[in-house]
Design an enzyme around this catalytic site. Structure first.
Site, PDB file in Angstrom:
ATOM      1  CB  SER A   3      -0.854  -0.018   1.274  1.00 37.46           C
ATOM      2  OG  SER A   3      -1.386   1.260   1.558  1.00 37.46           O
TER       3      SER A   3
ATOM      4  CE1 TYR B 133      -3.869  -2.099   5.495  1.00 38.20           C
ATOM      5  CE2 TYR B 133      -3.496   0.180   4.838  1.00 38.20           C
ATOM      6  CZ  TYR B 133      -3.714  -1.146   4.499  1.00 38.20           C
ATOM      7  OH  TYR B 133      -3.775  -1.515   3.180  1.00 38.20           O
TER       8      TYR B 133
HETATM    9  P1  NAP Z   1     -11.306  -6.355   0.304  1.00 38.48           P
HETATM   10  O1  NAP Z   1     -12.211  -6.304  -0.892  1.00 38.48           O
HETATM   11  O2  NAP Z   1     -11.874  -6.137   1.664  1.00 38.48           O
HETATM   12  O3  NAP Z   1     -10.502  -7.714   0.234  1.00 38.48           O
HETATM   13  C1  NAP Z   1      -9.733  -8.182   1.284  1.00 38.48           C
HETATM   14  C2  NAP Z   1      -9.644  -9.681   1.158  1.00 38.48           C
HETATM   15  O4  NAP Z   1      -8.792 -10.183   2.197  1.00 38.48           O
HETATM   16  C3  NAP Z   1     -11.011 -10.344   1.320  1.00 38.48           C
HETATM   17  O5  NAP Z   1     -11.095 -11.422   0.436  1.00 38.48           O
HETATM   18  C4  NAP Z   1     -10.943 -10.847   2.757  1.00 38.48           C
HETATM   19  O6  NAP Z   1     -11.771 -11.968   3.009  1.00 38.48           O
HETATM   20  C5  NAP Z   1      -9.488 -11.256   2.802  1.00 38.48           C
HETATM   21  N1  NAP Z   1      -9.056 -11.585   4.136  1.00 38.48           N
HETATM   22  C6  NAP Z   1      -9.084 -10.828   5.254  1.00 38.48           C
HETATM   23  N2  NAP Z   1      -8.627 -11.544   6.292  1.00 38.48           N
HETATM   24  C7  NAP Z   1      -8.316 -12.775   5.808  1.00 38.48           C
HETATM   25  C8  NAP Z   1      -7.804 -13.965   6.369  1.00 38.48           C
HETATM   26  N3  NAP Z   1      -7.526 -14.067   7.673  1.00 38.48           N
HETATM   27  N4  NAP Z   1      -7.588 -15.040   5.564  1.00 38.48           N
HETATM   28  C9  NAP Z   1      -7.869 -14.969   4.243  1.00 38.48           C
HETATM   29  N5  NAP Z   1      -8.392 -13.884   3.666  1.00 38.48           N
HETATM   30  C10 NAP Z   1      -8.597 -12.803   4.436  1.00 38.48           C
HETATM   31  O7  NAP Z   1     -10.184  -5.236   0.150  1.00 38.48           O
HETATM   32  P2  NAP Z   1      -9.059  -5.008  -0.963  1.00 38.48           P
HETATM   33  O8  NAP Z   1      -8.957  -3.547  -1.122  1.00 38.48           O
HETATM   34  O9  NAP Z   1      -9.302  -5.842  -2.146  1.00 38.48           O
HETATM   35  O10 NAP Z   1      -7.778  -5.501  -0.157  1.00 38.48           O
HETATM   36  C11 NAP Z   1      -6.832  -6.410  -0.687  1.00 38.48           C
HETATM   37  C12 NAP Z   1      -5.444  -5.985  -0.247  1.00 38.48           C
HETATM   38  O11 NAP Z   1      -5.148  -4.698  -0.780  1.00 38.48           O
HETATM   39  C13 NAP Z   1      -5.280  -5.859   1.264  1.00 38.48           C
HETATM   40  O12 NAP Z   1      -4.027  -6.373   1.636  1.00 38.48           O
HETATM   41  C14 NAP Z   1      -5.335  -4.358   1.487  1.00 38.48           C
HETATM   42  O13 NAP Z   1      -4.693  -3.957   2.664  1.00 38.48           O
HETATM   43  C15 NAP Z   1      -4.640  -3.869   0.238  1.00 38.48           C
HETATM   44  N6  NAP Z   1      -4.882  -2.470  -0.151  1.00 38.48           N
HETATM   45  C16 NAP Z   1      -6.159  -1.989  -0.258  1.00 38.48           C
HETATM   46  C17 NAP Z   1      -6.342  -0.656  -0.615  1.00 38.48           C
HETATM   47  C18 NAP Z   1      -7.715  -0.049  -0.725  1.00 38.48           C
HETATM   48  O14 NAP Z   1      -7.840   1.202  -0.674  1.00 38.48           O
HETATM   49  N7  NAP Z   1      -8.764  -0.834  -0.913  1.00 38.48           N
HETATM   50  C19 NAP Z   1      -5.245   0.165  -0.877  1.00 38.48           C
HETATM   51  C20 NAP Z   1      -3.959  -0.377  -0.763  1.00 38.48           C
HETATM   52  C21 NAP Z   1      -3.792  -1.694  -0.408  1.00 38.48           C
HETATM   53  P3  NAP Z   1     -13.200 -11.877   3.772  1.00 38.48           P
HETATM   54  O15 NAP Z   1     -14.200 -11.511   2.739  1.00 38.48           O
HETATM   55  O16 NAP Z   1     -13.377 -13.237   4.337  1.00 38.48           O
HETATM   56  O17 NAP Z   1     -13.043 -10.813   4.836  1.00 38.48           O
END
Ligand code: NAP
Length: 296
Positions: free
Chosen positions: A140, A153
């Site tokens: 991130s 975070y």
């Molecule tokens: P998201 O749609 O909430 O996806 C997060 C995923 O991680 C979901 O599939 C969630 O599963 C899964 N997860 C959480 N805890 C877990 C566990 N213990 N075991 C397996 N899976 C787990 O959000 P996203 O934005 O796509 O996030 C994906 C990655 O991108 C994350 O690492 C996040 O920090 C990073 N990121 C996001 C942003 C942003 O602004 N969205 C920006 C930079 C980086 P469940 O459905 O079961 O909770």
């Protein structure tokens, strides 16, 4: 891909956290690109669409050792090994450092950091044996700087960056390439998770006014509730998936890929600006920060 795998089979990509957002989009993108994708999530019912599209699916909770071992074993038994690991699963813990219970900090690191280390440790022996592989860690912008209310975070994503740096050098001699992908704000359920944890209702919080402004600020980005700079530049998960595919396909991938204008511009500023300038000219202007005149 660097190194010999896959000889006679398509490259096998295991992606964590495919129930939504970046993981789901990445699995779909790599599948369309011809990789053998194993889409994983802790709730298998969220993977039905991926299965219908022809991907292999497996349950995987990255905080659960048995679940992670079973997923890597099943992938190896069915497809011969994991050539590409996308460490994507994660969430954003929000709250000030002072007010956040240590148990919640532990959970944040269990998922975002130890989950990534666990999966990496499970796939590396096979990658080394086959003489190649690729690990893409979803980091991130907060892997390189931190803002108030997002420090824990950011600490977890700084750990992801450090691990990516060390791993890149540890595994290069074995033909394994390690990449960090660093998006700015991406419109996924992540934003709602971050908002849900803000302690806005706590009348006794010394940071009450700040939490209220933070809720409004992040709501504007993730729900387009009002116009904001970060909201205007927030991207869709498919943009991140496209960059993951680029990192997977590149013969010589870069160490890190910022994704989106906000990520490239603010990470460049972070590299160039001294701390004081970065705080005053960027963080204090663009992000909510506790103020001396906040209601207490
Ligand atoms: P998201 O749609 O909430 O996806 C997060 C995923 O991680 C979901 O599939 C969630 O599963 C899964 N997860 C959480 N805890 C877990 C566990 N213990 N075991 C397996 N899976 C787990 O959000 P996203 O934005 O796509 O996030 C994906 C990655 O991108 C994350 O690492 C996040 O920090 C990073 N990121 C996001 C942003 C942003 O602004 N969205 C920006 C930079 C980086 P469940 O459905 O079961 O909770």
């Amino acid at each position: 891909m660097s190194g010999p795998p896959p000889a006679a089979r398509p490259a096998v990509a295991l992606v964590t956290g495919c129930s939504s957002g970046i993981g789901r989009a990445t699995a779909a993108r790599l599948h369309r690109a011809g990789l053998r994708v194993v889409a994983t999530a802790r709730k298998p019912e969220t993977l039905e669409e991926a299965a219908r599209a022809g991907m292999d699916t497996l349950p995987l909770d990255v905080t659960d050792a048995a679940s992670a071992e079973a997923a890597v074993e099943a992938t190896t038994a069915r497809h011969g090994g994991v050539d590409v690991l996308v460490n994507n699963a994660g969430y954003g813990l929000s709250g000030t450092v002072e007010e956040t219970e240590l148990e919640r900090v532990r959970e944040q690191f269990e998922t975002n950091v130890l989950g990534l280390v666990r999966l990496t440790q499970l796939v590396l022996p096979g990658m080394r044996r086959r003489g190649g592989g690729r690990i893409v860690n979803v980091s991130s912008i907060f892997g390189r700087y931190a803002v108030p209310g997002g420090g824990l975070y950011a600490a977890s994503k700084h750990a992801v960056e450090a691990l990516s740096d060390a791993l890149r050098l540890e595994t290069a001699a074995f033909g394994v390439r390690v990449v960090a992908v660093a998006p700015g704000p991406v419109r996924t359920p992540w934003g709602q998770g971050f908002l849900d944890q803000l302690p806005t209702g706590r009348a006794d919080s010394p940071y009450r006014g700040f939490h209220e402004r933070a809720a409004e600020y992040y709501g504007a980005i993730y729900h387009r509730s009002r116009r904001s700079l970060a909201g205007a530049f927030a991207i869709e998960p498919e943009r991140v998936a496209a960059v993951v595919e680029r990192a997977v396909r590149a013969r010589r991938p870069r160490a890190r890929y910022p994704v989106g204008f906000l990520a490239s511009s603010t990470l460049a500023l972070r590299r160039l600006a001294p701390d004081g300038v970065f705080d005053h000219a960027f963080v204090r202007r663009q992000f909510p920060v506790p103020r001396p005149d906040d209601p207490r």
